[in-house]
Design an enzyme around this catalytic site. Structure first.
Site, PDB file in Angstrom:
ATOM      1  N   HIS A  43       0.803  -1.214   0.000  1.00 34.19           N
ATOM      2  CA  HIS A  43       0.000   0.000   0.000  1.00 34.19           C
ATOM      3  C   HIS A  43       0.845   1.278   0.000  1.00 34.19           C
ATOM      4  CE1 HIS A  43      -3.703  -2.165   0.358  1.00 34.19           C
ATOM      5  NE2 HIS A  43      -3.330  -2.756   1.470  1.00 34.19           N
ATOM      6  N   GLU A 148      -6.702 -12.722   5.485  1.00 32.66           N
ATOM      7  CA  GLU A 148      -7.652 -11.637   5.211  1.00 32.66           C
ATOM      8  C   GLU A 148      -8.958 -12.203   4.676  1.00 32.66           C
ATOM      9  OE1 GLU A 148      -5.660  -7.842   3.776  1.00 32.66           O
ATOM     10  OE2 GLU A 148      -4.250  -9.327   3.052  1.00 32.66           O
ATOM     11  N   ASP A 174     -10.897  -7.324   9.261  1.00 34.97           N
ATOM     12  CA  ASP A 174     -11.370  -8.524   8.575  1.00 34.97           C
ATOM     13  C   ASP A 174     -12.045  -9.463   9.563  1.00 34.97           C
ATOM     14  OD1 ASP A 174     -10.687  -8.310   5.765  1.00 34.97           O
ATOM     15  OD2 ASP A 174      -8.606  -8.336   6.391  1.00 34.97           O
TER      16      ASP A 174
END
Length: 252
Positions: A43, A148, A174
């Site tokens: 990310h 996840e 999650d």
């Protein structure tokens, strides 16, 4: 001491995600006393050619570098380890098959299928003994699998049967969604579920990792026994420090 050895010894370790593309961030993390830092190529704005300088800075500053790759792909996992990361964090693990693939990519034969090359930074550019480098690398590298989604949470018992996992990293958001309480990461049901997962992992000889947004939450999970605790991200911590400073000044 290497991150993997500290985990094996049962130590609790604490470190931030790093998104900013500058080695100084890792130096500061080491000077501050963090145990590890997750260099985020999933990310963050980092590419592998910049990540190597982040790894160098981390090692010099005494903080263990972990690289989070942006997918469960053998070439990404191998690259992270070739540049000298002490651990690789692989996202989007939802099944036993995906866990097996990640471990296989992180380990040299006979434990895996990582491509053999000793002319890389991790091998001292061939300075490390060629007869010991590959086997020692398998012993020294921390494999951190990030579970996840509901599928991953549901498949935790099967995933934990895979040999070679050092940390099973569970995202609180999650997990909350899988329990039908999305976003309620402090809910008693989530805490109870995590304690069950910690017991399962302990029985399998695997450490559990968890993400927290602030140090107060980190302390709670530390007391509850989580071994690998990741804190927010450098950008968020910097923003919070700036914001608090500005607010204190303007309200004076």
């Amino acid at each position: 001491m290497l991150l993997k050895d500290r985990l094996k010894n049962g130590e609790q370790v604490f470190g931030p995600f790093v998104n900013l593309c500058h080695p100084a961030v890792l130096e500061i993390a080491g000077l501050a006393g963090f145990d590890f830092a997750i260099i985020d190529t999933e990310h963050g704005e980092l590419s592998s050619d910049r990540a190597v300088d982040m790894v160098r800075a981390a090692k010099l500053a005494g903080v263990s570098p972990v690289v989070r790759v942006y997918g469960n792909q053998p070439e990404l996992i191998a690259k992270a380890l070739d540049i000298g990361a002490e651990g690789v964090q692989v996202p989007q693990i939802g099944s036993k098959a995906e866990a097996l693939a990640a471990v296989k990519a992180a380990k040299f034969s006979p434990e895996g299928a990582r491509g053999c090359n000793r002319y890389v930074r991790a091998a001292g550019y061939s300075a490390r003994d060629k007869f010991s480098y590959f086997g020692n690398s398998n012993k020294e590298t921390a494999v951190i699998l990030q579970v996840e989604g509901k599928e991953g949470i549901d498949n935790l018992p099967e995933i934990l049967t895979v040999e070679g996992i050092d940390v099973l990293f569970i995202g609180p958001y999650d997990l909350s969604a899988s329990l039908g309480i999305p976003g309620q990461v402090d809910h008693p049901a989530l805490v109870e579920e995590m304690q069950k997962n910690m017991k399962l992992a302990s029985e399998a000889g695997v450490a559990i990792g968890f993400f927290v947004d602030d140090v107060e939450t980190a302390v709670k999970w530390k007391k509850w026994g989580i071994q690998y605790i990741s804190l927010a991200a450098d950008v968020g911590l910097l923003y919070q420090a700036f914001s608090n400073t500005v607010k204190a000044f303007k309200e004076a």
